[in-house]
Design a protein around this motif. Structure first.
Motif, PDB file in Angstrom:
ATOM      1  N   SER A   1       0.774  -1.252   0.000  1.00  0.00           N
ATOM      2  CA  SER A   1       0.000   0.000   0.000  1.00  0.00           C
ATOM      3  C   SER A   1       0.801   1.294   0.000  1.00  0.00           C
ATOM      4  O   SER A   1       0.601   2.149  -0.849  1.00  0.00           O
ATOM      5  CB  SER A   1      -1.002   0.026   1.166  1.00  0.00           C
ATOM      6  OG  SER A   1      -1.817  -1.115   1.101  1.00  0.00           O
TER       7      SER A   1
ATOM      8  N   ASP B   1       1.579   1.257  -5.231  1.00  0.00           N
ATOM      9  CA  ASP B   1       2.618   0.577  -4.440  1.00  0.00           C
ATOM     10  C   ASP B   1       3.428  -0.439  -5.241  1.00  0.00           C
ATOM     11  O   ASP B   1       4.414  -0.962  -4.747  1.00  0.00           O
ATOM     12  CB  ASP B   1       2.013  -0.076  -3.184  1.00  0.00           C
ATOM     13  CG  ASP B   1       0.803  -0.940  -3.464  1.00  0.00           C
ATOM     14  OD1 ASP B   1       0.025  -0.616  -4.376  1.00  0.00           O
ATOM     15  OD2 ASP B   1       0.624  -1.952  -2.754  1.00  0.00           O
ATOM     16  N   HIS B   2       3.026  -0.678  -6.511  1.00  0.00           N
ATOM     17  CA  HIS B   2       3.745  -1.647  -7.340  1.00  0.00           C
ATOM     18  C   HIS B   2       4.502  -0.981  -8.491  1.00  0.00           C
ATOM     19  O   HIS B   2       5.210  -1.655  -9.229  1.00  0.00           O
ATOM     20  CB  HIS B   2       2.779  -2.717  -7.852  1.00  0.00           C
ATOM     21  CG  HIS B   2       2.134  -3.452  -6.707  1.00  0.00           C
ATOM     22  ND1 HIS B   2       2.575  -4.684  -6.271  1.00  0.00           N
ATOM     23  CD2 HIS B   2       1.145  -3.086  -5.844  1.00  0.00           C
ATOM     24  CE1 HIS B   2       1.858  -5.052  -5.213  1.00  0.00           C
ATOM     25  NE2 HIS B   2       0.990  -4.095  -4.931  1.00  0.00           N
TER      26      HIS B   2
ATOM     27  N   HIS C   1      -7.259  -8.449  -0.665  1.00  0.00           N
ATOM     28  CA  HIS C   1      -6.088  -9.030   0.020  1.00  0.00           C
ATOM     29  C   HIS C   1      -6.494 -10.238   0.864  1.00  0.00           C
ATOM     30  O   HIS C   1      -7.684 -10.517   1.047  1.00  0.00           O
ATOM     31  CB  HIS C   1      -5.399  -7.976   0.888  1.00  0.00           C
ATOM     32  CG  HIS C   1      -4.882  -6.832   0.077  1.00  0.00           C
ATOM     33  ND1 HIS C   1      -3.750  -6.925  -0.704  1.00  0.00           N
ATOM     34  CD2 HIS C   1      -5.381  -5.581  -0.130  1.00  0.00           C
ATOM     35  CE1 HIS C   1      -3.566  -5.782  -1.339  1.00  0.00           C
ATOM     36  NE2 HIS C   1      -4.541  -4.939  -1.011  1.00  0.00           N
TER      37      HIS C   1
ATOM     38  N   HIS D   1       3.646  -8.409   1.259  1.00  0.00           N
ATOM     39  CA  HIS D   1       2.741  -7.269   1.143  1.00  0.00           C
ATOM     40  C   HIS D   1       2.197  -6.917   2.532  1.00  0.00           C
ATOM     41  O   HIS D   1       0.989  -6.859   2.773  1.00  0.00           O
ATOM     42  CB  HIS D   1       1.589  -7.596   0.162  1.00  0.00           C
ATOM     43  CG  HIS D   1       0.918  -6.395  -0.453  1.00  0.00           C
ATOM     44  ND1 HIS D   1      -0.149  -5.770   0.135  1.00  0.00           N
ATOM     45  CD2 HIS D   1       1.159  -5.698  -1.598  1.00  0.00           C
ATOM     46  CE1 HIS D   1      -0.542  -4.761  -0.636  1.00  0.00           C
ATOM     47  NE2 HIS D   1       0.242  -4.699  -1.680  1.00  0.00           N
TER      48      HIS D   1
HETATM   49 ZN    ZN Z   1      -0.406  -3.636  -3.379  1.00  0.00          ZN
END
Ligand code: ZN
Ligand code: ZN
Length: 287
Positions: free
Chosen positions: A13, A74-75, A224, A246
């Motif tokens: 995140s 976040d990636h 998630h 993660h």
């Molecule tokens: Zn993520």
């Protein structure tokens, strides 16, 4: 073929720098897979900055293959700060899915639009190639055969399974994935069975383990999983080793120690032979 897997960012995140997250690390998703001097990078979260600095510090040009699970911040947020971009002679190839009607190329340019970033993607001096991957697509990347599969997460999010072309141990990178009920995703009812098959017998499984079972209840539909669900999947698929990945930004080092211990107890309770560890920035595994 032997290879190494290095964790440059394990957080989900948003980056979480600070004393309370120093051991597991604060950088977002980035994992480097290296074999025979060839490099495959899984996701380009803020962890890719440190990797890029290391790469430009080595002799010779950089040839990097980057596989994106998806293009949530976040990636991809470390990408504009990936130093190998800014030297001629380097080559970077980015693989990933389009999102809706937006091509991957378009999304990567948007991230460096003048409204939000000082340098446009067109200004990078390395040779840049963008390759789109469809869910279920297969391709050769570096010394690996890669297979992809769609995950249960908002947008089109891909898992990757890597198998050395020359033979050797396999690994899978499966992050941002909701194993439990909740959310509305474009996946068939047989999805979980197909995922177990996709991961069958994998030597190393890196999987989203963002929540505790209690936290998961208030985050259904967020895309998630809990550590408990990740352990269950690893056991069902016969994975040899599970890396919890993660990490939730609000989980400090002490919380993650507790989460890991609970995940290990869960594997034991199930009688699953899987070894469970938690991703830590700087951690390196050999396969
Ligand atoms: Zn993520
Ligand atoms: Zn995401």
């Amino acid at each position: 073929m032997a290879y190494t897997v290095t964790f440059w960012g394990a957080r989900g995140s948003i980056p979480t720098p600070g004393a309370h997250t120093a051991r597991y690390g604060g950088n977002t998703s980035c994992v480097a897979v290296e074999a025979d001097g060839r490099l495959v990078i899984l996701d380009a979260g803020t962890g890719i900055r440190g990797l890029g600095l290391t790469l430009v510090g080595q002799n010779g040009s950089v040839q990097a293959e980057i596989l994106l699970s998806h293009t949530h911040w976040d990636h991809i947020q470390g990408l504009p700060h990936f130093k190998p971009f800014f030297a001629p002679g380097n080559a970077v190839r980015i693989w990933g899915s389009k999102q809706g009607s937006k091509s991957l190329d378009e999304i990567l340019h948007l991230q460096m639009d003048p409204a939000v970033f000082p340098i446009p993607l067109t200004a990078v001096s390395a040779a840049l190639t963008v390759k789109e991957v469809r869910p279920g697509g297969e391709f050769t990347v570096g010394p690996f055969r890669a297979q992809s599969m769609q995950l249960r997460h908002p947008g089109t999010t891909l898992a990757y399974r890597l198998v050395p072309v020359a033979g050797g141990r396999s690994m899978a990178y499966v992050t941002d994935n909701e194993l439990g009920p909740g959310g509305s995703y474009d996946t068939p009812p047989s999805w979980r069975r197909e995922l177990v098959q996709f991961l069958s017998g994998v030597d190393l499984l890196i999987h989203d383990a963002m929540y505790t079972p209690a936290e998961l209840d208030s985050h259904r539909g967020w895309g998630h999983s809990s550590y408990e669900e990740a352990v269950e999947l690893a056991a069902d698929a016969g994975a040899k080793r599970l890396v919890l990945f993660h990490h939730e930004p609000e989980h400090d080092d002490a919380a993650l120690d507790g989460l890991l211990a609970a995940a290990q107890r869960s594997a034991k309770r199930r009688g699953a032979p899987v070894e469970v560890i938690a991703a830590q920035e700087g951690m390196q595994l050999s396969l």
